[in-house]
Design an enzyme around this catalytic site. Sequence first.
Site, PDB file in Angstrom:
ATOM      1  CB  SER A 141       3.751  -6.440   9.986  1.00 41.09           C
ATOM      2  OG  SER A 141       4.503  -7.627  10.190  1.00 41.09           O
ATOM      3  CE1 TYR A 155       3.438  -5.596  15.438  1.00 38.72           C
ATOM      4  CE2 TYR A 155       3.672  -7.449  13.924  1.00 38.72           C
ATOM      5  CZ  TYR A 155       3.973  -6.152  14.284  1.00 38.72           C
ATOM      6  OH  TYR A 155       4.817  -5.399  13.503  1.00 38.72           O
TER       7      TYR A 155
END
Length: 246
Positions: A141, A155
């Site tokens: 990501s 995250y």
Amino acid sequence: MAGSVTVVTGGSRGIGAATCLRLAAEGHDVVVGYVRDAAAADSVAEGVRKAGRRSVAIRADTAVETDVERLFDVAEERLGPVTGLVNNAAVTGPLGRFTEVDTENLRRVVDVNLVGTLLCSRRAAQLMTARGSGVIVNVSSAAATLGSPGEYVHYAATKAAVDALTLGLAKELGPDGVRVNAVAPGVIDTEMHATMGDPDRPRRAAGTIPLRRPGQAEEIAAAIAWLMSPDSSYATGAVLRVSGGR
């Protein structure tokens, strides 16, 4: 890509589903890994079959070692030797400040995003190194380098770890003929945002993205498919950012 058998974790929706269908179009037989929605996974598997490739949907929680072992065992029993792995399964938990994250959500994010990716990568590496070839693509990501303050720092931390894993494994497994790369998506218009509790997030984020729009799952799938293909045969240890410039 005749003879390619690729396991896609988190394959029942979003980027995972788009990846399954794109890989099928490029000649892969596809294992659709999923954890909850059997109907959605079966629908993706049927889409793969309509593209003329073989497919099987297998339920597996990637954070559970026995599930991961079964995922690969059934894949090889049903479709043949696994040649590729897309580590896509991931969770975020609710959006919010890090100080407000409860321990249960924090542990689940680490277990799925990092431990799950480690377990799947280890099993794939065991199979691939013994055969002298294979491809692993991790879905990271852009959060790994942005940090995502106020949204999901935990995250982002797991995705930074995925980037480190990608580089380390690429160096370790390269001599065995196994390539390892990653794709780092930015804000992608999938149902993940609704799951986080903010379905309008992609629309609101558009103004902060140089291309002025969120990405689509199919655009990430295209990048993954390239990294899985012979066209990227000299690429390993790369983290390909597909984030609209963010």
